[in-house]
Design a protein around this motif. Structure first.
Motif, short mmCIF file in Angstrom:
data_model
loop_
_atom_site.label_atom_id
_atom_site.label_comp_id
_atom_site.label_asym_id
_atom_site.label_seq_id
_atom_site.Cartn_x
_atom_site.Cartn_y
_atom_site.Cartn_z
N VAL A 142 -0.69 16.49 -3.71
CA VAL A 142 -0.93 15.07 -3.92
C VAL A 142 -0.82 14.73 -5.41
O VAL A 142 -1.16 15.56 -6.25
N GLN A 199 6.32 21.02 5.28
CA GLN A 199 5.41 20.11 4.58
C GLN A 199 4.97 20.66 3.23
O GLN A 199 4.42 19.92 2.42
N PHE A 200 5.18 21.94 3.00
CA PHE A 200 4.76 22.49 1.72
C PHE A 200 5.90 22.43 0.69
O PHE A 200 5.75 22.84 -0.45
N ASP A 204 0.85 -1.19 0.00
CA ASP A 204 0.00 0.00 0.00
C ASP A 204 0.89 1.25 0.00
O ASP A 204 1.60 1.50 0.97
N SER A 258 -1.65 18.45 10.43
CA SER A 258 -2.89 18.68 9.71
C SER A 258 -3.12 20.18 9.55
O SER A 258 -2.81 20.97 10.45
N THR A 308 -4.76 3.32 1.01
CA THR A 308 -4.78 4.78 0.82
C THR A 308 -6.02 5.19 0.06
O THR A 308 -6.40 4.58 -0.90
N PRO A 326 -7.81 14.99 -0.69
CA PRO A 326 -8.41 16.33 -0.78
C PRO A 326 -9.80 16.33 -0.12
O PRO A 326 -10.52 15.34 -0.19
N TYR A 369 4.37 12.90 -3.46
CA TYR A 369 3.97 14.13 -2.77
C TYR A 369 5.06 15.17 -2.92
O TYR A 369 6.25 14.84 -2.80
N ASN A 418 1.03 4.09 0.97
CA ASN A 418 0.38 5.03 1.89
C ASN A 418 1.41 6.05 2.38
O ASN A 418 1.93 5.95 3.49
N TRP A 419 1.67 7.06 1.58
CA TRP A 419 2.74 8.02 1.90
C TRP A 419 2.35 8.90 3.09
O TRP A 419 3.22 9.53 3.71
N GLY A 454 4.25 18.70 -1.71
CA GLY A 454 3.47 19.85 -1.27
C GLY A 454 2.05 19.73 -1.81
O GLY A 454 1.15 20.42 -1.38
N GLY A 468 -1.61 17.02 4.54
CA GLY A 468 -0.84 16.63 3.35
C GLY A 468 -1.55 17.00 2.07
O GLY A 468 -1.39 16.35 1.04
N VAL A 469 -2.36 18.05 2.11
CA VAL A 469 -3.10 18.47 0.93
C VAL A 469 -2.67 19.86 0.48
O VAL A 469 -3.40 20.54 -0.25
N GLY A 470 -1.48 20.28 0.94
CA GLY A 470 -0.98 21.59 0.54
C GLY A 470 -1.78 22.71 1.18
O GLY A 470 -2.49 22.49 2.16
N ILE A 478 -4.77 10.61 5.64
CA ILE A 478 -3.88 11.70 5.25
C ILE A 478 -3.79 11.77 3.72
O ILE A 478 -3.76 10.75 3.05
N GLY A 479 -3.74 12.99 3.19
CA GLY A 479 -3.44 13.17 1.77
C GLY A 479 -4.64 13.06 0.85
O GLY A 479 -4.47 12.94 -0.37
#
Lengths: 376, 376
Positions: A325, A308-309, A289, B42, B376, B107, A321, A291-292, A323, B69-71, B104-105
């Motif tokens: 998805v 993280q960005f 998986d 988050s 994921t 949107p 990833y 799963n990052w 910054g 993790g969605v920018g 996580i990740g």
């Protein structure tokens, strides 16, 4: 000028398998030894740490009993083992080191061990790396040894280890030899440095052993360029370390975590370690998986800030990833996970020039089975 | 003077289950919030950390999506959620905090979330702790809430959490309320102190979350003795924390590690933690194996020295080791392991007066199944 070995049976392993190894060096050799930093040390480690003064002539290694958690008897037994080897081989007692590996808290049947030493010393033959690794193995599923030759330079060694692997110096039992002549101060520096990048950068289960020992022994036969010796010793050490991870209890694949472009090396190292030892990352790899989210959660858990960005996460060559998805890369990363025996996770911190690589294995049903059923 | 709640469905959880919770306090309340120290936070945590100034009027919590993790979209979405709650409830936007939990990740489908906020705010009812815990739960197998009443003093709260549990401040999502009146400086100190002994002393898998948040909210209705409030808040917090461990992914039993008679508290704490999080200790408990060798190996792995010839190890009341082995106690400890839902391991360091207790759960086949199959 061969290294000689003798094998004995002390009944420490089930089925009467060989469980005692004596190694005799051709002469007293300059060497460096690193031992576990665990404060609950095996008596054999305590003994060898005390007597070792930079030179070694022989080693005695028993498997199937850690000689640990048995009170002060353990120290007496380690000393008796060294003394018996010295008597039989007619060498100095303080040039004999003692190593043990196996179950903690089991009293050592010292009479049987001394008899096994007698028979091991009675029939010496040239060192066979594969056989030596087999004799000292416990839960290992294959022997671990390697040999490199570059011109006249030779480096070779053997190791054991599959569980309780999260070294804080040398790992489990590993012995690396070289025909190169290394001075006492040089060998120690070289040894510590290589250890950090090899045995100290692997983990199977995050559990630090009581018996870890890693020796580097110079046979003193060859004047050789230090850089070349260093590279060959690192090659053999890393090969042995990776074999331990590959044989991690229940493991189906090796995880290689590479952190690059960090501002300082310690940061790269701690982040690589945090990702490599994460149970959630390890179970995700087992489940194939990509799963990052678990990777970045682990990367963020050290004392070092990450942006993280800005950071990038790769699995193999697949950018998951940066910054934002990349949903399409998930499918190709899944395929990569299904097809790879060694899974490479790269975190690019995009902030400096330092890097570190850490190795671990996935966490599987078999790890639970092996360790829930491995009774005291 | 009730706390009100509203529930919505944003389609973040499968099967159209409720996944959005709005909490409206009877007035603006003094509160303290602790958030994950993970550097990969988050966006909801980043947002709430930024706007929180010691007072809170409402909270909005979504489950099924970590908003992590969605920018930078994540920050925008958190702000939109707060703004929508403020509009619907006619309160100040900066007194609304936002919390998210889940994968996580992924949107966030923000339109659906805003619609769910509308319906949640449209039908408010008195806070039902059980229902609130259910709405915010993800892999949890049971709701987590508690209530204590001592005279007129009331403390109550709810939480969620089962995996990625190794808090480094508050854990997952936990909200504890009291009718007692607490000043801003007092509530923060009290909160941090209790957090250390409760949520920060539990672990399921050693993995620090990106979304941990723990709030303590004073409804300001009652002047009460601080010691008494502190005890009641700790009682509820510990009860919620232990429920999270009890519900640890795949867990069959709670492990309580008590380290006593240490020279300093940090030492007791780090040793208790090292034993509690050890994969080898956790699999041994699952296998009902009183393998104390793994306990002392873990205890020796911290930076603090321990005296292996002095320390004592108990499982329940059974003394397994005190510088020597007690083979007979192994059998009775095995029986204890077979019969106990909560397994207590005690290490007596025999050197001082400090102690610490840390909670974790065993490591089982089901942990592997849940986390290898959770895609994921």
């Amino acid at each position: 000028m061969d290294i000689l070995m003798g094998v004995g049976r002390a009944g420490l392993k089930s089925g009467g398998k060989p469980d005692l190894l004596v190694l005799l060096l051709p002469q007293t050799c300059v060497a460096s030894f690193l031992f576990t930093k665990n404060h609950f040390k095996s008596a054999s480690v305590l003994y060898s740490q005390r007597v070792f003064k930079g030179k070694v002539r022989a080693m005695v290694i028993n498997s199937g009993n850690a000689n640990c958690g048995v009170g002060k008897d353990g120290l007496t037994h380690a000393e008796l083992m060294a003394k018996r080897v010295a008597e039989r081989l007619e060498i100095e007692e303080d040039e004999v080191l003692v190593f043990s590996t196996g179950v903690i808290g089991k009293p050592m049947p010292i009479g049987d061990v001394l008899n096994a030493i007698d028979s091991a010393c009675g029939l010496l033959e040239p060192l066979d790396l594969k056989r030596a690794s087999e004799v000292v193995s416990t839960t290992d599923s294959f022997p671990k040894y390697d040999f490199v030759k570059k011109g006249r330079l030779e480096v070779f060694g053997f190791a054991k280890g599959a569980g309780m692997i999260h070294p804080n110096m040398g790992t489990m039992l590993a012995f690396v030899f070289t025909n190169a002549d290394l001075r006492e101060d040089v060998i120690e520096r070289l040894h510590r440095d290589i250890n950090e990048r090899t045995f100290n950068s692997i983990s199977v289960d995050g559990c630090m052993s009581t018996n870890d020992s890693f020796g580097l022994i110079s046979l003193g036969l060859l004047k050789e360029d230090l850089q070349m010796v260093s590279e060959a010793v690192e090659e053999v050490s890393l090969s042995l370390a990776k074999k331990i991870v590959q044989d991690g209890e229940g493991a189906t694949r090796v995880i290689k975590v590479h952190v690059k472009n960090a501002s300082i090396q310690l940061k790269a190292r701690l982040i690589a370690q945090a990702v490599a030892v994460s149970n959630l990352v390890k179970t995700a790899v087992f489940g194939k998986d990509p799963n990052w989210g678990r990777i970045v959660a682990a990367a963020g858990s050290t004392p070092f800030p990450i942006d993280q960005f800005k950071l990038k996460v790769y699995m193999g060559n697949h950018l998951l990833y940066d910054g934002r998805v990349h949903p399409k890369a998930i499918e190709s990363a899944k395929k990569y996970l299904e097809e790879s025996q060694e899974v490479e996770i790269t975190l690019d911190l995009m902030e400096g020039k330092e890097s570190w690589t850490y190795y671990s294995s996935d966490l599987t049903y078999d790890y639970i089975r092996i360790n829930a059923e491995y009774t005291t």
